[in-house]
Design an enzyme around this catalytic site. Structure first.
Site, PDB file in Angstrom:
ATOM      1  CD  GLN A 125       5.780  -2.847 -13.068  1.00 20.55           C
ATOM      2  OE1 GLN A 125       5.809  -1.518 -12.623  1.00 20.55           O
ATOM      3  NE2 GLN A 125       5.968  -3.066 -11.731  1.00 20.55           N
ATOM      4  CB  CYS A 179      21.404  -8.411  -4.643  1.00 19.52           C
ATOM      5  SG  CYS A 179      23.461  -9.223  -3.470  1.00 19.52           S
TER       6      CYS A 179
HETATM    7  N1  PLP Z   1       4.802  -8.988 -12.377  1.00 24.30           N
HETATM    8  C1  PLP Z   1       5.420  -8.125 -11.717  1.00 24.30           C
HETATM    9  C2  PLP Z   1       5.694  -7.352 -14.005  1.00 24.30           C
HETATM   10  C3  PLP Z   1       6.628  -7.010 -10.870  1.00 24.30           C
HETATM   11  O1  PLP Z   1       7.284  -6.350 -11.016  1.00 24.30           O
HETATM   12  C4  PLP Z   1       6.506  -7.717  -9.867  1.00 24.30           C
HETATM   13  C5  PLP Z   1       6.937  -6.953  -8.344  1.00 24.30           C
HETATM   14  O2  PLP Z   1       8.070  -6.904  -8.862  1.00 24.30           O
HETATM   15  C6  PLP Z   1       5.454  -8.768  -9.377  1.00 24.30           C
HETATM   16  C7  PLP Z   1       5.112 -10.176 -11.029  1.00 24.30           C
HETATM   17  C8  PLP Z   1       5.068 -10.218  -8.234  1.00 24.30           C
HETATM   18  O3  PLP Z   1       4.594  -9.358  -7.337  1.00 24.30           O
HETATM   19  P1  PLP Z   1       3.652  -9.227  -6.198  1.00 24.30           P
HETATM   20  O4  PLP Z   1       4.708  -8.113  -5.726  1.00 24.30           O
HETATM   21  O5  PLP Z   1       2.821  -8.814  -5.744  1.00 24.30           O
HETATM   22  O6  PLP Z   1       4.529 -10.227  -5.560  1.00 24.30           O
END
Ligand code: PLP
Length: 385
Positions: A175, A322
């Protein structure tokens, strides 16, 4: 559509798409092939690696291309743990499932774990990490910013504490990459996960940064690609897209952070003015510039989202996941001590490059009457109003 869910994903920047196009059409060679059509593609992959390394303050050889944040998180924690064979892992209660589920999986296979709590502000206390370290601790994994509430974690302090005891430090920076500057060397990061689709790159492409000399077992076994650290023919178009998204983010990050912060603050002030019994979630200072997370009492987050979407074309998110047909309140909000009935009324607005002041004003205009209507129909017990 008014898209206010950039922490979930972002649209591909048209410049990124243009950069990717040749590698989806005529430049189809395999980067491992020794003839020209392969080597031209290899160069594109290596250029992207250099861009990614520069963004992180790393060396190109420390950049491993993966299929995204989830794979990078899996490889970091599983890779270190399986390489050691046994031991203890420290993480926080507010991590993304891509970390939490890996640690739970390892616990079922004989590893031990400590889930460090957060305060009501959603921030980990580095002192708790210090307390949790054991002689057999392998890795501390704490995210850079939380995806739901946007809180920034004191990762430099946590990394320093881990290193004092000879423990590796991993951070999920999914993020923050492209939103805030990162320097792995200065911040003491040994492993870092990032994902291109969170900063206007393509889905299914990410990076695992691994500090030179770190021993870990790969998660994807196969060919010798990525110097044996991740098998499989490279997702060339995705990698080129990631490289392009990185270059754009580096050039635009600072100005964009200031711009969205102003809009986010306007949104929060506007909602606070017109909606009573509303709480802001997480630290007001240590947080991402683009994220507003609130709990609106006596209403369901999902009901507000449906009204925003169906009546006004506004896409946002609630904290709930969900699971198996029942709506569970967010584990992040619960970890911050927010009671379940209040956590059910959570909403997250995450702003991005295309967000305008007019869009923010539209939300400020339409959300208060939605809340009022839902509250008038609500079965929630109302204690304070
Ligand atoms: N880590 C965090 C903090 C995320 O917000 C996300 C995605 O929602 C992920 C990991 C997973 O990333 P990816 O969608 O590229 O697998």
């Amino acid at each position: 559509m008014i898209y206010l869910d950039h922490n979930a994903t972002t649209p591909i920047d048209p410049r990124v798409f243009e950069a990717m196009k040749p590698y989806l059409t005529e430049a189809f060679g395999n980067p491992s092939s020794i003839y020209r059509a392969g080597q031209d593609v290899r160069k594109a992959v290596e250029d992207a690696r250099e861009h990614a390394a520069r963004l992180l303050g790393a060396e190109p050889r420390e950049v491993v291309f993966t299929s995204g944040g989830t794979e990078s998180d899996n490889t970091s924690i599983k890779g270190l743990a399986l390489n050691r064979g046994k031991g203890h892992i420290i993480t926080s209660t507010i991590e993304h499932p891509a970390v939490l589920k890996v640690v739970e999986w390892l616990e079922k296979r004989g590893f031990t774990a400590t889930y460090v709590p957060v305060g009501s502000d959603g921030v980990v206390d580095p002192g708790d990490i210090k307390q949790a370290i054991q002689p057999d601790t392998i890795v501390v994994s704490v995210m850079h910013a939380n995806n739901e509430v946007g809180t920034l974690q004191p990762i430099e302090q946590i990394a320093a504490i881990a290193h004092e005891r000879g423990v590796m430090f991993h951070t999920d920076a999914v993020q923050t990459t492209g939103k805030l500057p990162i320097d792995v060397k200065r911040m003491g990061i040994d492993l870092l996960s990032l994902s291109a689709h969170k900063f206007y790159g393509p889905k299914g492409t990410g990076v695992l940064y691994v500090k030179r000399g770190t021993k870990f077992d790969p998660c994807v076994h196969g060919g010798h690609q990525e110097w044996g650290r991740r098998g499989g023919t490279e997702n060339v178009a995705g990698i080129v897209g990631l490289g392009s998204a990185v270059e754009i983010a580096q050039a635009e990050m600072a100005a964009e952070a200031s711009r969205v912060r102003v809009l986010r603050d306007r949104l929060e002030a506007g909602l606070a003015e017109h909606i009573g019994d509303m709480l802001f979630n997480g630290s007001r200072e240590k947080r991402l510039p683009n994220t507003a997370s609130v709990c609106i009492k006596y209403v369901e987050g999902e009901a507000m989202l449906l009204n925003l979407d169906m009546r006004h074309g506004i896409a946002a998110s609630s904290g709930s996941a969900c699971t198996s047909g029942s709506l569970e309140p967010s584990h992040v909000l619960l970890a911050m001590g927010i009671p379940a009935e209040i956590a059910h009324g959570s909403l997250r607005f995450s702003l991005g490059r295309a967000t305008t002041r007019e869009e923010i004003d539209k939300v400020i205009e339409v959300l208060p009457p939605i809340v009022e209507k839902l509250r008038s129909m609500s079965a929630f017990p109302r204690k304070n109003s």
